[in-house]
Design a protein around this motif. Structure first.
Motif, PDB file in Angstrom:
ATOM      1  N   VAL A   7       5.434  33.055 -23.514  1.00 32.25           N
ATOM      2  CA  VAL A   7       3.992  32.988 -24.807  1.00 32.25           C
ATOM      3  C   VAL A   7       2.605  33.633 -23.304  1.00 32.25           C
ATOM      4  N   TYR A   8       2.835  32.642 -22.401  1.00 31.31           N
ATOM      5  CA  TYR A   8       1.796  32.859 -21.943  1.00 31.31           C
ATOM      6  C   TYR A   8       1.328  34.647 -21.074  1.00 31.31           C
ATOM      7  N   ARG A   9       2.372  34.667 -20.956  1.00 35.44           N
ATOM      8  CA  ARG A   9       2.339  35.988 -20.286  1.00 35.44           C
ATOM      9  C   ARG A   9       2.216  37.472 -21.361  1.00 35.44           C
ATOM     10  N   GLN A  10       2.537  37.091 -22.044  1.00 36.36           N
ATOM     11  CA  GLN A  10       1.792  37.968 -23.878  1.00 36.36           C
ATOM     12  C   GLN A  10       0.896  37.720 -23.780  1.00 36.36           C
ATOM     13  N   LEU A  11       0.630  36.224 -24.600  1.00 37.33           N
ATOM     14  CA  LEU A  11      -1.472  36.303 -24.239  1.00 37.33           C
ATOM     15  C   LEU A  11      -1.956  36.706 -23.845  1.00 37.33           C
ATOM     16  N   SER A  12      -1.718  36.680 -22.242  1.00 38.09           N
ATOM     17  CA  SER A  12      -2.516  37.366 -20.918  1.00 38.09           C
ATOM     18  C   SER A  12      -2.283  38.520 -21.134  1.00 38.09           C
ATOM     19  N   GLY A  13      -1.391  39.404 -21.609  1.00 40.22           N
ATOM     20  CA  GLY A  13      -1.491  40.832 -21.321  1.00 40.22           C
ATOM     21  C   GLY A  13      -2.561  41.292 -23.229  1.00 40.22           C
ATOM     22  N   GLU A  14      -2.269  40.333 -23.876  1.00 36.90           N
ATOM     23  CA  GLU A  14      -2.889  40.149 -25.508  1.00 36.90           C
ATOM     24  C   GLU A  14      -4.844  40.478 -24.931  1.00 36.90           C
ATOM     25  N   LEU A  15      -5.567  39.238 -24.597  1.00 36.74           N
ATOM     26  CA  LEU A  15      -6.466  39.298 -24.341  1.00 36.74           C
ATOM     27  C   LEU A  15      -7.173  39.435 -23.197  1.00 36.74           C
ATOM     28  N   GLN A  16      -6.421  39.772 -22.501  1.00 33.30           N
ATOM     29  CA  GLN A  16      -8.163  40.203 -21.012  1.00 33.30           C
ATOM     30  C   GLN A  16      -7.656  41.499 -21.520  1.00 33.30           C
ATOM     31  N   PRO A  17      -7.261  42.637 -21.948  1.00 33.02           N
ATOM     32  CA  PRO A  17      -7.474  43.824 -22.498  1.00 33.02           C
ATOM     33  C   PRO A  17      -8.930  43.882 -23.342  1.00 33.02           C
ATOM     34  N   LYS A  18      -9.140  42.603 -23.959  1.00 30.51           N
ATOM     35  CA  LYS A  18     -10.703  42.745 -25.099  1.00 30.51           C
ATOM     36  C   LYS A  18     -11.402  41.546 -24.333  1.00 30.51           C
ATOM     37  N   ASP A  19     -10.978  41.136 -23.044  1.00 30.63           N
ATOM     38  CA  ASP A  19     -12.347  40.516 -22.377  1.00 30.63           C
ATOM     39  C   ASP A  19     -12.142  39.327 -23.352  1.00 30.63           C
ATOM     40  N   VAL A  20     -11.328  38.764 -23.965  1.00 31.94           N
ATOM     41  CA  VAL A  20     -11.364  37.162 -24.322  1.00 31.94           C
ATOM     42  C   VAL A  20     -10.423  35.942 -23.341  1.00 31.94           C
ATOM     43  N   THR A  21     -10.869  35.382 -23.173  1.00 32.43           N
ATOM     44  CA  THR A  21     -11.200  34.469 -22.334  1.00 32.43           C
ATOM     45  C   THR A  21      -9.908  33.487 -22.420  1.00 32.43           C
ATOM     46  N   LEU A  22      -9.273  32.820 -22.391  1.00 38.03           N
ATOM     47  CA  LEU A  22      -7.850  32.165 -22.488  1.00 38.03           C
ATOM     48  C   LEU A  22      -8.089  30.676 -21.957  1.00 38.03           C
ATOM     49  N   VAL A  23      -8.401  29.503 -22.747  1.00 40.64           N
ATOM     50  CA  VAL A  23      -8.441  27.879 -22.774  1.00 40.64           C
ATOM     51  C   VAL A  23      -7.218  27.624 -22.715  1.00 40.64           C
ATOM     52  N   ALA A  24      -5.935  27.140 -21.573  1.00 38.13           N
ATOM     53  CA  ALA A  24      -5.262  26.650 -22.350  1.00 38.13           C
ATOM     54  C   ALA A  24      -5.428  25.218 -22.067  1.00 38.13           C
ATOM     55  N   VAL A  25      -5.034  24.898 -23.937  1.00 33.83           N
ATOM     56  CA  VAL A  25      -5.017  23.122 -23.524  1.00 33.83           C
ATOM     57  C   VAL A  25      -4.361  23.188 -23.826  1.00 33.83           C
TER      58      VAL A  25
END
Length: 224
Positions: A7-25
Motif C-alpha cells: 500500500v505504501y508503494r502504491q500511495l507513493s506512486g499515486e501521490l508523487q506525480p501530483k506533488d502531494v505530500t504523504l504524512v504517515a499517521v
C-alpha cells in the motif's frame, strides 16, 4: 512487519506525480513500525500526542519530519518546539502566540497550519471563516511581533460521513478559503500547504485541491 509495504508503494506512486505530500499517521504505533516505513523512504510522520512524539523523536533517525496533527495545548508547545517540522492544528491566536514565543526562545521559525472547522460535527476543532480572517490580519499587520512563526496554509477534517457530496462540499469550502489567502505572501504568511484528506477520503481531497494527506490505517492497519 506490521506496515503494509504494498500500500505504501502504491500511495507513493499515486501521490508523487501530483506533488502531494504523504504524512504517515503513526500515533500509538511503535517506533519499529515507523522505522520500517522510514527504511522504505518515508520521512513525514504525524503524531497526536506530545509525550509520544517526544519519545519517538528521541529514538528514531534525525531526518524524520515530525508533524503534530493533534489538538495542541499551549502549555505543551515548549516540548515539541525544538524539533517539530509542522504544527497542523493551530486554532487560536493564543496558541499561535505561544508557538511564536517558543520559537523566539529557540531562535527558530516554526511552521504552522491554521485549522479550519469545516465538518458539521461539533467535536471537531478549528476556526470559522471570520476567525481565520481576523487571525491572518493580526499576523500580517504586525509582522514584527510574529517573527518566529510561518503560517504555511490550512488544515481541515471533513465530516465522518458516507455522504460523499457533503464531504466534497466541505473540502471545496476549505480549498476556497485557501485560495483566498494564497496570494498574500509575507514572511509570516506564505500559503503552500492545504492539508486535508485521510485514509477514507484522501482521493476526493486531492481532487479538491489537497497538497498534503494524512494517512494512518491504510499504512499501519486499524488501531486497536
Amino acid at each position: 512487519m506490521a506496515i503494509n509495504e504494498a500500500v505504501y508503494r502504491q500511495l507513493s506512486g499515486e501521490l508523487q506525480p501530483k506533488d502531494v505530500t504523504l504524512v504517515a499517521v503513526s500515533k500509538i504505533k511503535p517506533a519499529s513500525d515507523i522505522k520500517a516505513l522510514y527504511d522504505l523512504g518515508q520521512r513525514d510522520f504525524g503524531e497526536n500526542y506530545v509525550q509520544e512524539v517526544m519519545d519517538k523523536q528521541a529514538q528514531l533517525p534525525g531526518d524524520i519530519r515530525w508533524h503534530f496533527i493533534g489538538h495542541l495545548q499551549s502549555n505543551k508547545v515548549k516540548f515539541i518546539a525544538p524539533f517539530v517540522h509542522l504544527i497542523h492544528g493551530v486554532d487560536s491566536e493564543k496558541l499561535l502566540a505561544e508557538i511564536n514565543k517558543q520559537g523566539k526562545k529557540l531562535n527558530r521559525v516554526i511552521s504552522c497550519l491554521l485549522q479550519v472547522h469545516i465538518a458539521q460535527e461539533e467535536t471537531k476543532f478549528g476556526l470559522d471563516a471570520s476567525e481565520l480572517d481576523a487571525l491572518i490580519k493580526a499576523v500580517t499587520t504586525d509582522a514584527h511581533q510574529w517573527s518566529h512563526i510561518r503560517i504555511e496554509g490550512l488544515m481541515g477534517m471533513a465530516s465522518f460521513s458516507d455522504d460523499q457530496a457533503k464531504v466534497r462540499a466541505e473540502f471545496q469550502q476549505l480549498h476556497s478559503l485557501y485560495q483566498l489567502y494564497t496570494p498574500a505572501t509575507t514572511p509570516q504568511v506564505n500559503f503552500s500547504v492545504l492539508s486535508m484528506g485521510m485514509s477514507g477520503d484522501y482521493q476526493m481531497a486531492i481532487e479538491e485541491g489537497s497538497t498534503m494527506v494524512r494517512i494512518g490505517s491504510l499504512l499501519f492497519g486499524a488501531r486497536g
